[in-house]
Design an enzyme around this catalytic site. Structure first.
Site, PDB file in Angstrom:
ATOM      1  N   SER A  62       0.804  -1.318   0.041  1.00 32.71           N
ATOM      2  CA  SER A  62       0.017   0.059  -0.071  1.00 32.71           C
ATOM      3  C   SER A  62       0.743   1.317  -0.078  1.00 32.71           C
ATOM      4  O   SER A  62       0.298   2.349  -0.068  1.00 32.71           O
ATOM      5  CB  SER A  62      -0.880   0.155   1.243  1.00 32.71           C
ATOM      6  N   LYS A 104       0.253   3.420  -2.765  1.00 37.02           N
ATOM      7  CA  LYS A 104      -0.817   4.228  -3.089  1.00 37.02           C
ATOM      8  C   LYS A 104      -0.604   5.835  -3.009  1.00 37.02           C
ATOM      9  O   LYS A 104      -1.066   6.349  -3.683  1.00 37.02           O
ATOM     10  CB  LYS A 104      -2.083   3.898  -1.888  1.00 37.02           C
ATOM     11  N   VAL A 106       1.130  -3.826   3.669  1.00 30.53           N
ATOM     12  CA  VAL A 106       1.125  -5.060   4.520  1.00 30.53           C
ATOM     13  C   VAL A 106       2.318  -5.989   4.319  1.00 30.53           C
ATOM     14  O   VAL A 106       2.514  -7.111   4.795  1.00 30.53           O
ATOM     15  CB  VAL A 106      -0.362  -5.864   4.081  1.00 30.53           C
ATOM     16  N   TYR A 148      -4.302   3.920   8.248  1.00 30.44           N
ATOM     17  CA  TYR A 148      -5.752   3.412   8.537  1.00 30.44           C
ATOM     18  C   TYR A 148      -6.280   3.790   9.840  1.00 30.44           C
ATOM     19  O   TYR A 148      -5.970   4.892  10.162  1.00 30.44           O
ATOM     20  CB  TYR A 148      -5.637   1.897   8.253  1.00 30.44           C
ATOM     21  N   TYR A 189      -3.491  -2.120 -10.256  1.00 31.38           N
ATOM     22  CA  TYR A 189      -3.359  -2.154  -8.911  1.00 31.38           C
ATOM     23  C   TYR A 189      -2.561  -3.112  -8.276  1.00 31.38           C
ATOM     24  O   TYR A 189      -1.462  -2.821  -7.685  1.00 31.38           O
ATOM     25  CB  TYR A 189      -4.923  -2.260  -8.205  1.00 31.38           C
TER      26      TYR A 189
HETATM   27  N1  GLN Z   1      -2.287  -5.260  -2.006  1.00 31.87           N
HETATM   28  C1  GLN Z   1      -2.727  -5.113  -0.813  1.00 31.87           C
HETATM   29  C2  GLN Z   1      -4.286  -5.395  -0.703  1.00 31.87           C
HETATM   30  O1  GLN Z   1      -5.063  -4.899  -1.541  1.00 31.87           O
HETATM   31  C3  GLN Z   1      -2.353  -3.868  -0.127  1.00 31.87           C
HETATM   32  C4  GLN Z   1      -3.000  -3.520   1.271  1.00 31.87           C
HETATM   33  C5  GLN Z   1      -2.009  -2.781   2.154  1.00 31.87           C
HETATM   34  O2  GLN Z   1      -0.770  -2.886   2.043  1.00 31.87           O
HETATM   35  N2  GLN Z   1      -2.656  -2.441   3.353  1.00 31.87           N
HETATM   36  O3  GLN Z   1      -5.015  -5.746   0.076  1.00 31.87           O
END
Ligand code: GLN
Length: 310
Positions: A68, A71, A263, A245, A193
C-alpha cells in the site's frame, strides 16, 4: 542536514537491537500467500534527508513488497494527470474502517472515503488505467525516476499471488463500477493495482523516492518538479489523517508525522523540510501496520525531535 551520520547510524543500530525480540508481537500477513514466505525477523530503518544524505541500518538494502505504500505514488500520478477532478470521485476523510472494508462504500454510493484505503486506491488505479496508454509501465518508470534507480522491479510471484487471491479488491471495484465511479474494465484496474502493490523496493529506495513530499513537491537531488507545493501539502495531509488506516489518530497523537504503511511490513514517514524515514519489519498488528516498523518510527521521531505538531 544529517549533522552526525556516524552518530545516527549508531542510534539506528541500538533502536533495531531493542526491537529484536518483538517480531512475535505481530503476524506476517497471509491473505496474500506470497507475503507469508518472508522471514518475520527481517528488520530495517533508513533516514534520507533533503540534502541528499541517507543512513540505514539492518536489512535496509533488501527489497520487500511495497504494497500500500504504492498508493502514495499512484495518488501523485493521478493528481498530476486529472487535477481537481479527482476529488469529485474520491473523498479526503479518514474512514474509521479497516483498509479493505466494503461496508462504507455502499452507504456512500461508491465514493471512497480517501485515496489510501483499498477502495480509493482502486479508484486511483482506474484513473491511471484510463489516462495512460501503458499505466503499469508509467508507474514503474515513475518509481525508478523518483528513486534514481533503474533496477526497481515488479515481483511477479507476489503479483500472481495477489491476482489469484484478489476477490475482495475485485468486489470493491465492481461495487464502485455499479455506481458509475469506475471507467475502465475491472480486470484492467485490478491488474494495474496489483502490479503497483507488487513492486519491490528497499527502505533506502523508498526513503529517497519520497523526498519530494518533504520538499514542497521538488526532488531535492535532481531539482525536478514532481508535483505542485499545494499537492505535496494535500498528500501529506491525507497521509496524516488516513495513511496508517484506523491507527492514524493514535499515530498522529504519539508520533505526529504523515505516514503510510503497507502489508509487506514497510512504513514511510515524511518529515517536511527535513527528509523521509522508512522502516520495515513484516509482522503486522491488527490494523495491518508493522509492529516493529511503527515502534522504530516512534523511537526515532522522539530521539530526533521530529513531529509536524511541534
Ligand atoms: N495489495 C494489498 C491489498 O490490496 C495492499 C493492502 C495494504 O498494503 N494495506 O489488500
Amino acid at each position: 542536514m544529517i549533522k552526525d551520520i556516524a552518530n545516527l547510524h549508531a542510534k539506528l543500530q541500538i533502536l533495531l537491537a531493542r526491537q529484536k525480540n518483538l517480531y512475535n508481537q505481530g503476524r506476517v500477513t497471509n491473505y496474500i500467500p506470497a507475503l507469508a514466505e518472508v522471514c518475520p525477523k527481517k528488520m530495517a530503518a533508513c533516514v534520507a534527508t533533503i540534502d541528499g544524505s541517507s543512513v540505514g541500518a539492518g536489512d535496509y538494502q533488501e527489497a520487500f513488497s511495497i504494497q500500500s505504500i504504492s498508493k502514495v505514488f499512484g495518488l501523485v500520478m493521478a493528481m498530476n494527470r486529472i487535477g481537481d477532478d479527482l476529488w469529485q470521485r474520491v473523498n479526503m476523510e479518514p474512514s474509521g474502517q479497516p483498509f479493505n472494508s466494503i461496508i462504507q462504500l455502499e452507504w456512500e454510493k461508491g465514493i471512497p472515503r480517501n485515496p489510501v484505503i483499498n477502495a480509493g486506491a482502486l479508484l486511483v488505479a482506474d484513473v491511471l488505467t484510463s489516462h495512460f496508454s501503458a499505466s503499469k509501465l508509467a508507474f514503474l518508470s515513475f518509481m525508478r525516476t523518483l528513486a534514481h534507480d533503474d533496477t526497481i522491479f515488479i515481483d511477479n510471484h507476489v503479483y500472481q499471488s495477489e491476482l489469484s487471491h484478489g476477490n475482495r479488491n475485485a468486489a470493491l471495484a465492481y461495487l464502485m463500477k455499479s455506481f458509475g465511479n469506475i471507467e475502465s474494465e475491472i480486470p484492467d484496474v485490478l491488474s494495474h493495482y496489483f502490479t503497483q502493490c507488487s513492486i519491490a523496493m528497499t527502505c533506502e529506495q523508498l526513503a529517497t523516492s519520497l523526498l519530494f513530499l518533504a520538499n514542497k513537491g521538488v526532488d531535492p537531488i535532481t531539482k525536478k518538479v514532481i508535483c505542485t507545493p499545494r499537492d505535496a501539502h494535500r498528500v501529506n495531509a491525507i497521509l496524516s489523517t488516513s495513511g496508517m488506516y484506523d491507527q492514524s489518530g493514535e499515530f498522529a497523537f504519539s508520533i505526529g508525522l504523515p505516514a503510510k504503511s503497507g502489508v509487506g511490513g514497510g512504513v514511510v514517514a515524511i518529515v517536511p523540510n527535513y527528509g523521509v524515514i522508512c522502516t520495515w519489519s513484516p509482522p503486522l498488528n491488527s490494523f495491518g501496520n508493522s509492529v516493529i516498523g511503527t515502534n522504530l518510527l516512534a523511537n526515532l521521531a522522539e530521539e530526533l525531535g521530529l513531529s509536524i505538531y511541534h
